[in-house]
Design an enzyme around this catalytic site. Structure first.
Site, PDB file in Angstrom:
ATOM      1  N   LYS A  91       0.831  -1.212   0.000  1.00 47.17           N
ATOM      2  CA  LYS A  91       0.000   0.000   0.000  1.00 47.17           C
ATOM      3  C   LYS A  91       0.868   1.266   0.000  1.00 47.17           C
ATOM      4  O   LYS A  91       2.073   1.189  -0.196  1.00 47.17           O
ATOM      5  CB  LYS A  91      -0.976  -0.048   1.179  1.00 47.17           C
ATOM      6  CG  LYS A  91      -1.821  -1.331   1.247  1.00 47.17           C
ATOM      7  CD  LYS A  91      -2.958  -1.371   0.210  1.00 47.17           C
ATOM      8  CE  LYS A  91      -3.533  -2.762   0.005  1.00 47.17           C
ATOM      9  NZ  LYS A  91      -4.394  -3.262   1.060  1.00 47.17           N
TER      10      LYS A  91
HETATM   11  C1  PLP Z   1      -5.367  -4.378   1.386  1.00 47.60           C
HETATM   12  C2  PLP Z   1      -6.841  -4.183   1.474  1.00 47.60           C
HETATM   13  C3  PLP Z   1      -7.582  -4.540   2.604  1.00 47.60           C
HETATM   14  C4  PLP Z   1      -6.994  -5.335   3.742  1.00 47.60           C
HETATM   15  O1  PLP Z   1      -5.894  -4.737   4.276  1.00 47.60           O
HETATM   16  P1  PLP Z   1      -5.009  -5.523   5.375  1.00 47.60           P
HETATM   17  O2  PLP Z   1      -4.288  -4.395   6.067  1.00 47.60           O
HETATM   18  O3  PLP Z   1      -4.091  -6.410   4.605  1.00 47.60           O
HETATM   19  O4  PLP Z   1      -5.927  -6.265   6.264  1.00 47.60           O
HETATM   20  C5  PLP Z   1      -8.924  -4.223   2.650  1.00 47.60           C
HETATM   21  N1  PLP Z   1      -9.525  -3.594   1.623  1.00 47.60           N
HETATM   22  C6  PLP Z   1      -8.845  -3.253   0.504  1.00 47.60           C
HETATM   23  C7  PLP Z   1      -9.572  -2.535  -0.581  1.00 47.60           C
HETATM   24  C8  PLP Z   1      -7.495  -3.556   0.392  1.00 47.60           C
HETATM   25  O5  PLP Z   1      -6.835  -3.250  -0.725  1.00 47.60           O
END
Ligand code: PLP
Length: 390
Positions: free
Chosen positions: A192
């Site tokens: 991210k």
């Molecule tokens: C990455 C992601 C999540 C989950 O994130 P984590 O921190 O890995 O639990 C939820 N929603 C979206 C749209 C994502 O891209």
């Protein structure tokens, strides 16, 4: 020797980040200490929200967001099919039913028109209305939260914005999470915008909601006499007043997050440069490029393109195979959630959300991350030109 493969995303970790984490290891608190408080303040300041509650990951933040909004068995939660599994699973953890609202083919986010139609339809038919709607800021581009707020006020649902892709994004001059959603979730997974290795934040302007999420983050335990039902037994005393979890973030993670956030401006600038280079160098190809609406600033988590099949004989599968052979590890975001076997078993079928399915059939995401070098991006562009030749 061929050049090293290029992933679609990769974290950017500096010596300063490493030093910040090492400093925590030498300190008194490895978890729930001052680095956690500082990280929460940093996120709250960046997104101009009263409360930022750090959690073990964004999935946990979505789960607690649903619980704190009172989602339970018999309730209905709506989200976008064009998302990661967690945006829908969070409602299932609470025993609620999930349904989906199709996307706008231009923004790839939940369509406000579809949402308004579905709400009006459900009300006319005396059907169930959603308790919570979870719009997703796909690829870092904020969804139409202002218009969704009007619908939320009219139909009485709450908005839990999944801004996992959208750290640092803006909508109508406001930082994401500051104005229209009841609560907003960010992810700090390594792919991210900035990372804490694993991590999530629930941000909200709502004091009571933040309080509830803090309680549920740590077993539903409190040491606050105002929340207790029995007199204290002594200085060791605590009470469990709800069924909570261990969804805490460590101070190691929080220190990494604060260190990363201090570079957010440069990180975003580099993503912007790379996206602008793609925009220019891919303009002549038979591709639909990411939308750039003037009223919002994307965090540019993903650079997702669609093959324009009216101008291109190569299929998405062929293009992806050719790119991967060339060492360009493109990825596809997302398989529509309702097509997953788990959701099919709940009754969902292909054809129910045609815009999401059509988008999925043609889309793939190109490498985009701050440490991607111009020369590597040139390789991506060249491989893409070759991959799309009939
Ligand atoms: C990455 C992601 C999540 C989950 O994130 P984590 O921190 O890995 O639990 C939820 N929603 C979206 C749209 C994502 O891209």
């Amino acid at each position: 020797m061929s050049a090293a493969p290029i992933p679609y995303s990769r974290q950017s970790v500096t010596e300063a980040d490493i030093a910040a984490v090492a400093a925590v290891l030498r300190s008194d608190f490895l978890t729930t200490g001052p680095a956690l408080d500082a990280f929460e303040r940093d996120v709250a300041q960046l997104h101009q929200v009263r409360h930022a509650v750090a959690l073990s990951n964004a999935t946990a933040a979505l789960h607690l967001g649903c619980l704190a909004m009172g989602v339970g068995a018999g309730d209905l939660v709506w989200t976008s099919p064009n998302t990661f599994l967690a945006s829908a699973n969070c409602a299932r953890y609470c025993g609620a039913d999930v349904d989906f609202v199709d996307i706008d083919p231009l923004t790839r986010n939940m369509s406000v028109q579809c949402l308004a139609q579905r709400l009006a339809q459900a009300q006319r038919a005396g059907g169930r209305l959603p308790k919570v709607v979870i719009p997703v800021d796909f690829a870092g581009l904020p969804a139409d939260l202002r218009e969704m707020r009007e619908l939320a006020d009219r139909y009485g649902f709450r908005i839990l914005e999944d801004a996992s892709h959208a750290v640092g994004a803006w909508l109508h001059g406001q930082p994401v999470g500051s104005r229209w959603a009841d609560a907003t979730v960010f992810s700090f997974h390594p792919v991210k915008i900035v990372t804490t290795a694993e991590g999530g934040v629930l941000a909200t302007q709502d004091d009571a909601l933040a309080e509830r999420v803090r309680l549920l983050r740590s077993h539903g335990m409190t040491r606050d006499p105002a929340l207790m039902s029995q007199p204290s037994h002594g200085p060791w005393y605590y009470e469990q007043v709800a069924l909570g979890f261990n969804y805490r973030m460590t101070d190691l993670q929080a220190a990494l997050g604060s260190s990363q956030l201090s570079r957010l401006r440069q990180l975003r600038q580099r993503r912007g440069e790379l996206a602008a280079r793609y925009d220019e160098q891919l303009a002549a190809l038979p591709l639909l490029l990411p939308p750039t609406p003037a009223d919002r600033v994307s965090a540019l988590h993903l650079y997702a393109v669609e093959i324009d099949d009216s101008r291109c004989a190569v299929t998405r599968a062929q293009a992806v195979a050719r790119l991967r052979e060339a060492g360009i590890l493109v990825q596809v975001h997302y398989i529509p959630v309702h097509l997953q076997p788990y959701y099919r078993a709940l009754g969902f079928e292909p054809g129910q959300f045609p815009n999401s399915e059509r988008y999925y059939a043609r889309a793939f995401s190109l490498p985009l991350f701050p440490d991607l070098q111009d020369g590597e991006q040139d390789r991506v562009v060249q491989a893409l030109h070759q991959a799309l030749e009939a």
